[in-house]
Design a protein around this motif. Structure first.
Motif, short mmCIF file in Angstrom:
data_model
loop_
_atom_site.label_atom_id
_atom_site.label_comp_id
_atom_site.label_asym_id
_atom_site.label_seq_id
_atom_site.Cartn_x
_atom_site.Cartn_y
_atom_site.Cartn_z
N ALA A 52 0.82 -1.21 0.00
CA ALA A 52 0.00 0.00 0.00
C ALA A 52 0.85 1.27 0.00
CB ALA A 52 -0.94 0.01 1.21
N ASP A 53 2.15 1.14 0.31
CA ASP A 53 3.04 2.31 0.29
C ASP A 53 3.27 2.82 -1.13
OD1 ASP A 53 3.34 2.16 3.04
OD2 ASP A 53 5.29 1.12 2.94
N TRP A 95 6.89 -6.49 -4.96
CA TRP A 95 5.87 -6.89 -3.99
C TRP A 95 5.19 -8.21 -4.36
CZ3 TRP A 95 5.98 -5.56 0.71
CH2 TRP A 95 6.43 -4.29 1.11
N ASP A 96 5.05 -8.49 -5.65
CA ASP A 96 4.39 -9.75 -6.02
C ASP A 96 5.39 -10.82 -6.51
OD1 ASP A 96 4.93 -9.18 -8.75
OD2 ASP A 96 2.90 -8.46 -9.14
N ASP A 131 13.74 12.38 -5.66
CA ASP A 131 12.36 12.85 -5.78
C ASP A 131 11.45 11.74 -6.34
OD1 ASP A 131 10.34 14.95 -5.63
OD2 ASP A 131 10.38 14.91 -7.81
N ASN A 132 11.96 11.01 -7.32
CA ASN A 132 11.19 9.92 -7.91
C ASN A 132 10.89 8.85 -6.86
OD1 ASN A 132 9.89 8.31 -9.83
ND2 ASN A 132 11.75 7.75 -10.91
N TYR A 133 11.87 8.49 -6.04
CA TYR A 133 11.66 7.47 -5.01
C TYR A 133 10.63 7.95 -3.98
CZ TYR A 133 15.86 5.27 -6.91
OH TYR A 133 16.77 4.67 -7.74
N PHE A 175 8.45 5.73 -1.15
CA PHE A 175 9.56 5.28 -0.33
C PHE A 175 9.80 6.27 0.81
CE2 PHE A 175 10.39 2.69 -4.02
CZ PHE A 175 10.93 1.54 -3.49
N ARG A 176 10.26 5.73 1.95
CA ARG A 176 10.60 6.55 3.12
C ARG A 176 12.07 6.40 3.44
NH1 ARG A 176 6.20 3.68 4.27
NH2 ARG A 176 7.42 2.20 5.49
N LEU A 177 12.69 7.51 3.79
CA LEU A 177 14.09 7.51 4.19
C LEU A 177 14.23 6.87 5.56
CD1 LEU A 177 16.94 8.71 3.41
CD2 LEU A 177 16.30 10.66 4.82
N TYR A 178 15.14 5.91 5.71
CA TYR A 178 15.35 5.32 7.03
C TYR A 178 16.80 5.38 7.51
CZ TYR A 178 17.13 0.94 4.94
OH TYR A 178 17.86 0.00 4.24
#
Length: 197
Positions: A25-26, A137-138, A166-168, A173-176
Motif C-alpha cells: 500500500a506504500d 511486492w508480487d 524525488d522519484n523514489y 519510499f521513506r528515508l530510514y
C-alpha cells in the motif's frame, strides 16, 4: 638519488540515502507514460544484455562497481535465484531497467534502476519504477519458494541523477538511514570509451 612520492587518489564525500517501503500500500504509482512504452522481464539471463544495460544507464553517474567483473561473474549475478531484471522499451528500443534482488526474510532490494540518458525526462522513469516496485511486492507469484515480500528497499547517493531521490519519494519510499562515505574521484566511465551522452 631522487625520491618519488605517490600521492593517494583524491577522494570526495558521497552521501548515501537508504529508503524503504514496508507494505504494498506504500506504493504510489506514477502516471502512465506516452504510447509506445512497454515494460518486459528479461526472462533469459544474459550477461551481455545485463552489462549493456548497466553501462548504458550508469555511464554518466559513476556506476563502476561491476565494470571489472568477468563474464562468469556477470553470469552468476544474472542467474541468482529469484533475481529479476525488468526493462522499459520505447518503440522496441531499450530505455532503462530495474534489477530486483530477492534477499532473505522477505526483503527485496532494488539493486539498480535507471534510464539511458536519451530517455530521461520523458515520464518513463516514474512508470518503470512503479512497475518494478509492484513486481518486487508480487515476486512470490513467480517464485513461490521465496518468503512473501515484506520490505522493498534501495539506496541512492549524491552521485545519482538530480531527480532520483524525488522519484523514489513520490513512489512512496521513506528515508530510514543516511551515511556519508568516501569514494575515489573517478571520471564518469560512459557507456564505452569516447562516447558521450
Amino acid at each position: 638519488m631522487s625520491h618519488s612520492t605517490h600521492s593517494a587518489p583524491a577522494v570526495s564525500d558521497v552521501t548515501v540515502w537508504y529508503l524503504e517501503q514496508t507494505s504494498p500500500a506504500d506504493l504510489s504509482p506514477a502516471a502512465a507514460p506516452a504510447d509506445g512504452v512497454t515494460v518486459a522481464r528479461a526472462g533469459t539471463p544474459l550477461p551481455e544484455f545485463s552489462r549493456f544495460l548497466y553501462t548504458a544507464v550508469g555511464g554518466d553517474v559513476r556506476w563502476t562497481d561491476r565494470l571489472g567483473l568477468s563474464y562468469a561473474q556477470w553470469q552468476e549475478i544474472v542467474e541468482r535465484p529469484a533475481a529479476e531484471t525488468w526493462v522499459a522499451y520505447e518503440n522496441g528500443t531499450p530505455a532503462g531497467f530495474i534489477e530486483l534482488d530477492a534477499q532473505e526474510d522477505g526483503a527485496v532490494e532494488i539493486a539498480y534502476f535507471g534510464l539511458i540518458p536519451a530517455f530521461r525526462g520523458r515520464r518513463i522513469g516514474g512508470h518503470l519504477l512503479s512497475y518494478g516496485v509492484a513486481r518486487a511486492w508480487d515476486l512470490t507469484e513467480r517464485h513461490p519458494e521465496r518468503t512473501p515480500t515484506k520490505r522493498v528497499w534501495l539506496h541512492t547517493c549524491s552521485n545519482d541523477g538530480p531527480h532520483a531521490m524525488d522519484n523514489y519519494l513520490r513512489r512512496g519510499f521513506r528515508l530510514y538511514d543516511t551515511k556519508v562515505e568516501q569514494e575515489p574521484d573517478v571520471v564518469n566511465p560512459g557507456p564505452w570509451p569516447g562516447a558521450h551522452a
